[in-house]
Design a protein around this motif. Sequence first.
Motif, PDB file in Angstrom:
ATOM      1  N   LYS A 186      44.123  48.287  62.487  1.00 44.20           N
ATOM      2  CA  LYS A 186      43.631  49.642  62.234  1.00 44.20           C
ATOM      3  C   LYS A 186      43.376  50.370  63.556  1.00 44.20           C
ATOM      4  CE  LYS A 186      42.229  52.983  59.566  1.00 44.20           C
ATOM      5  NZ  LYS A 186      43.136  53.664  58.655  1.00 44.20           N
ATOM      6  N   ARG A 187      42.829  49.658  64.543  1.00 43.66           N
ATOM      7  CA  ARG A 187      42.578  50.266  65.845  1.00 43.66           C
ATOM      8  C   ARG A 187      43.890  50.749  66.458  1.00 43.66           C
ATOM      9  NH1 ARG A 187      38.582  50.841  69.343  1.00 43.66           N
ATOM     10  NH2 ARG A 187      39.126  51.232  71.495  1.00 43.66           N
ATOM     11  N   LYS A 188      44.911  49.897  66.419  1.00 44.62           N
ATOM     12  CA  LYS A 188      46.219  50.260  66.969  1.00 44.62           C
ATOM     13  C   LYS A 188      46.784  51.477  66.234  1.00 44.62           C
ATOM     14  CE  LYS A 188      49.828  49.509  69.577  1.00 44.62           C
ATOM     15  NZ  LYS A 188      49.801  49.965  70.942  1.00 44.62           N
ATOM     16  N   SER A 189      46.666  51.475  64.908  1.00 44.59           N
ATOM     17  CA  SER A 189      47.141  52.592  64.097  1.00 44.59           C
ATOM     18  C   SER A 189      46.430  53.892  64.474  1.00 44.59           C
ATOM     19  CB  SER A 189      46.913  52.273  62.621  1.00 44.59           C
ATOM     20  OG  SER A 189      47.052  53.403  61.825  1.00 44.59           O
ATOM     21  N   LEU A 190      45.116  53.831  64.653  1.00 43.44           N
ATOM     22  CA  LEU A 190      44.346  55.021  65.035  1.00 43.44           C
ATOM     23  C   LEU A 190      44.716  55.493  66.442  1.00 43.44           C
ATOM     24  CD1 LEU A 190      40.827  54.129  63.581  1.00 43.44           C
ATOM     25  CD2 LEU A 190      42.376  55.929  62.775  1.00 43.44           C
TER      26      LEU A 190
ATOM     27  N   GLU B 132      48.006  57.300  66.165  1.00 46.34           N
ATOM     28  CA  GLU B 132      47.808  58.609  65.536  1.00 46.34           C
ATOM     29  C   GLU B 132      47.180  59.584  66.525  1.00 46.34           C
ATOM     30  OE1 GLU B 132      45.496  60.770  61.794  1.00 46.34           O
ATOM     31  OE2 GLU B 132      45.375  58.586  61.970  1.00 46.34           O
ATOM     32  N   LEU B 133      46.196  59.126  67.274  1.00 44.17           N
ATOM     33  CA  LEU B 133      45.518  59.978  68.254  1.00 44.17           C
ATOM     34  C   LEU B 133      46.497  60.453  69.327  1.00 44.17           C
ATOM     35  CD1 LEU B 133      42.803  61.164  69.161  1.00 44.17           C
ATOM     36  CD2 LEU B 133      42.426  59.066  70.472  1.00 44.17           C
ATOM     37  N   GLU B 134      47.346  59.556  69.784  1.00 41.95           N
ATOM     38  CA  GLU B 134      48.355  59.911  70.783  1.00 41.95           C
ATOM     39  C   GLU B 134      49.284  60.994  70.246  1.00 41.95           C
ATOM     40  OE1 GLU B 134      52.036  57.529  72.745  1.00 41.95           O
ATOM     41  OE2 GLU B 134      50.114  56.458  72.729  1.00 41.95           O
ATOM     42  N   ASP B 135      49.702  60.858  68.983  1.00 38.90           N
ATOM     43  CA  ASP B 135      50.580  61.844  68.352  1.00 38.90           C
ATOM     44  C   ASP B 135      49.871  63.184  68.177  1.00 38.90           C
ATOM     45  OD1 ASP B 135      53.015  62.686  67.011  1.00 38.90           O
ATOM     46  OD2 ASP B 135      51.852  62.575  65.142  1.00 38.90           O
ATOM     47  N   LEU B 136      48.609  63.136  67.758  1.00 39.93           N
ATOM     48  CA  LEU B 136      47.855  64.375  67.533  1.00 39.93           C
ATOM     49  C   LEU B 136      47.600  65.122  68.840  1.00 39.93           C
ATOM     50  CD1 LEU B 136      45.201  63.191  64.906  1.00 39.93           C
ATOM     51  CD2 LEU B 136      47.253  64.547  64.481  1.00 39.93           C
ATOM     52  N   LYS B 137      47.249  64.387  69.888  1.00 40.42           N
ATOM     53  CA  LYS B 137      46.951  65.023  71.168  1.00 40.42           C
ATOM     54  C   LYS B 137      48.203  65.481  71.896  1.00 40.42           C
ATOM     55  CE  LYS B 137      42.573  63.218  72.723  1.00 40.42           C
ATOM     56  NZ  LYS B 137      41.915  62.389  73.757  1.00 40.42           N
ATOM     57  N   GLY B 138      49.328  64.876  71.586  1.00 40.91           N
ATOM     58  CA  GLY B 138      50.582  65.213  72.257  1.00 40.91           C
ATOM     59  C   GLY B 138      51.403  66.200  71.459  1.00 40.91           C
ATOM     60  N   PRO B 139      52.419  65.703  70.743  1.00 36.81           N
ATOM     61  CA  PRO B 139      53.359  66.584  70.038  1.00 36.81           C
ATOM     62  C   PRO B 139      52.721  67.537  69.021  1.00 36.81           C
ATOM     63  CG  PRO B 139      54.165  64.320  70.046  1.00 36.81           C
ATOM     64  CD  PRO B 139      52.798  64.304  70.635  1.00 36.81           C
ATOM     65  N   LYS B 140      51.760  67.063  68.244  1.00 40.60           N
ATOM     66  CA  LYS B 140      51.171  67.930  67.200  1.00 40.60           C
ATOM     67  C   LYS B 140      50.373  69.074  67.817  1.00 40.60           C
ATOM     68  CE  LYS B 140      52.087  65.366  63.432  1.00 40.60           C
ATOM     69  NZ  LYS B 140      51.815  64.803  62.242  1.00 40.60           N
TER      70      LYS B 140
ATOM     71  N   LYS C 228      37.268  62.947  65.027  1.00 38.69           N
ATOM     72  CA  LYS C 228      36.897  61.848  64.130  1.00 38.69           C
ATOM     73  C   LYS C 228      37.484  60.525  64.606  1.00 38.69           C
ATOM     74  CE  LYS C 228      36.949  60.350  59.291  1.00 38.69           C
ATOM     75  NZ  LYS C 228      35.630  59.820  59.215  1.00 38.69           N
ATOM     76  N   ILE C 229      38.753  60.532  64.968  1.00 36.79           N
ATOM     77  CA  ILE C 229      39.388  59.296  65.443  1.00 36.79           C
ATOM     78  C   ILE C 229      38.721  58.818  66.730  1.00 36.79           C
ATOM     79  CG2 ILE C 229      41.517  58.309  66.387  1.00 36.79           C
ATOM     80  CD1 ILE C 229      43.058  60.102  64.418  1.00 36.79           C
ATOM     81  N   GLU C 230      38.448  59.738  67.649  1.00 32.27           N
ATOM     82  CA  GLU C 230      37.785  59.356  68.900  1.00 32.27           C
ATOM     83  C   GLU C 230      36.411  58.750  68.624  1.00 32.27           C
ATOM     84  OE1 GLU C 230      38.030  63.045  71.099  1.00 32.27           O
ATOM     85  OE2 GLU C 230      39.831  62.353  72.170  1.00 32.27           O
TER      86      GLU C 230
ATOM     87  N   ILE D 214      35.474  57.194  65.825  1.00 30.90           N
ATOM     88  CA  ILE D 214      35.689  55.884  65.199  1.00 30.90           C
ATOM     89  C   ILE D 214      36.030  54.846  66.261  1.00 30.90           C
ATOM     90  CG2 ILE D 214      37.227  54.544  63.694  1.00 30.90           C
ATOM     91  CD1 ILE D 214      37.492  57.150  61.978  1.00 30.90           C
ATOM     92  N   LEU D 215      36.951  55.187  67.152  1.00 27.57           N
ATOM     93  CA  LEU D 215      37.360  54.245  68.194  1.00 27.57           C
ATOM     94  C   LEU D 215      36.208  53.904  69.135  1.00 27.57           C
ATOM     95  CD1 LEU D 215      40.916  55.632  69.057  1.00 27.57           C
ATOM     96  CD2 LEU D 215      40.368  53.544  67.780  1.00 27.57           C
ATOM     97  N   GLN D 216      35.357  54.879  69.390  1.00 25.82           N
ATOM     98  CA  GLN D 216      34.234  54.658  70.306  1.00 25.82           C
ATOM     99  C   GLN D 216      33.118  53.839  69.659  1.00 25.82           C
ATOM    100  OE1 GLN D 216      32.279  58.241  71.598  1.00 25.82           O
ATOM    101  NE2 GLN D 216      31.225  57.211  73.269  1.00 25.82           N
ATOM    102  N   SER D 217      32.846  54.072  68.385  1.00 24.51           N
ATOM    103  CA  SER D 217      31.667  53.459  67.771  1.00 24.51           C
ATOM    104  C   SER D 217      31.949  52.207  66.957  1.00 24.51           C
ATOM    105  CB  SER D 217      30.962  54.486  66.881  1.00 24.51           C
ATOM    106  OG  SER D 217      31.784  54.806  65.766  1.00 24.51           O
ATOM    107  N   SER D 218      33.208  51.896  66.709  1.00 23.21           N
ATOM    108  CA  SER D 218      33.532  50.755  65.860  1.00 23.21           C
ATOM    109  C   SER D 218      33.706  49.467  66.657  1.00 23.21           C
ATOM    110  CB  SER D 218      34.822  51.022  65.081  1.00 23.21           C
ATOM    111  OG  SER D 218      34.650  52.103  64.216  1.00 23.21           O
ATOM    112  N   THR D 219      33.421  48.376  65.992  1.00 22.78           N
ATOM    113  CA  THR D 219      33.621  47.050  66.551  1.00 22.78           C
ATOM    114  C   THR D 219      34.886  46.475  65.943  1.00 22.78           C
ATOM    115  OG1 THR D 219      31.227  46.757  66.704  1.00 22.78           O
ATOM    116  CG2 THR D 219      32.578  44.761  66.794  1.00 22.78           C
TER     117      THR D 219
END
Length: 171
Positions: free
Chosen positions: A24-28, A31-39, A78-80, A82-87
């Motif tokens: 899930k971390r890898k998937s997020l 997704e974050l890379e895609d959202l911050k870049g091309p999208k 939201k993704i940032e 989740i990535l920051q606060s999740s274990t």
Amino acid sequence: MHKKLYYLLYMIQNQAADYITKEKRKSLELELEDLKGPKRKKILQDLEYSKSLGDLKENAEYHQTREDQGKLEERIAKIEQILQSSTVVSGGGGDVVQIGSTVVVQKDENKGEKQDKKTYIIVGSEEASMAEGKISNHSPFGQALFGKRKGDTVTFNTPNGTVVYKIVNVS
């Protein structure tokens, strides 16, 4: 006595935390890379184009693009978060139900009927999906199962009343 108390505090602390799997971390992250870049780049291009169409007060394309931009930025935040606060956790294992555990349960009804066994995986709330058999550790069922062992009976409330399950296996 102290050992049991420390173990109980450890289990309570771990149940309250937010968890995600490595997958899930890898998937997020992807997704974050895609959202911050091309999208994000596409939205900015669409904004420039819609601005060039004229009066912004009555420009539906501009307002729609601004709304899309807001949704994009909200998802990035939201993704940032989740990535920051999740274990990150890997599979469960062991004989105590915890994050990543696969739990086999059976309704505990004494009606002489053979009840079907159901298998669930305990996950963090971000990955919960009943269709995939993944239940959140924050859900009433997940909370009831957390910290229990094979052979234990768990009870929790649903909108349709109280449900009782027996834990058949934990892995």
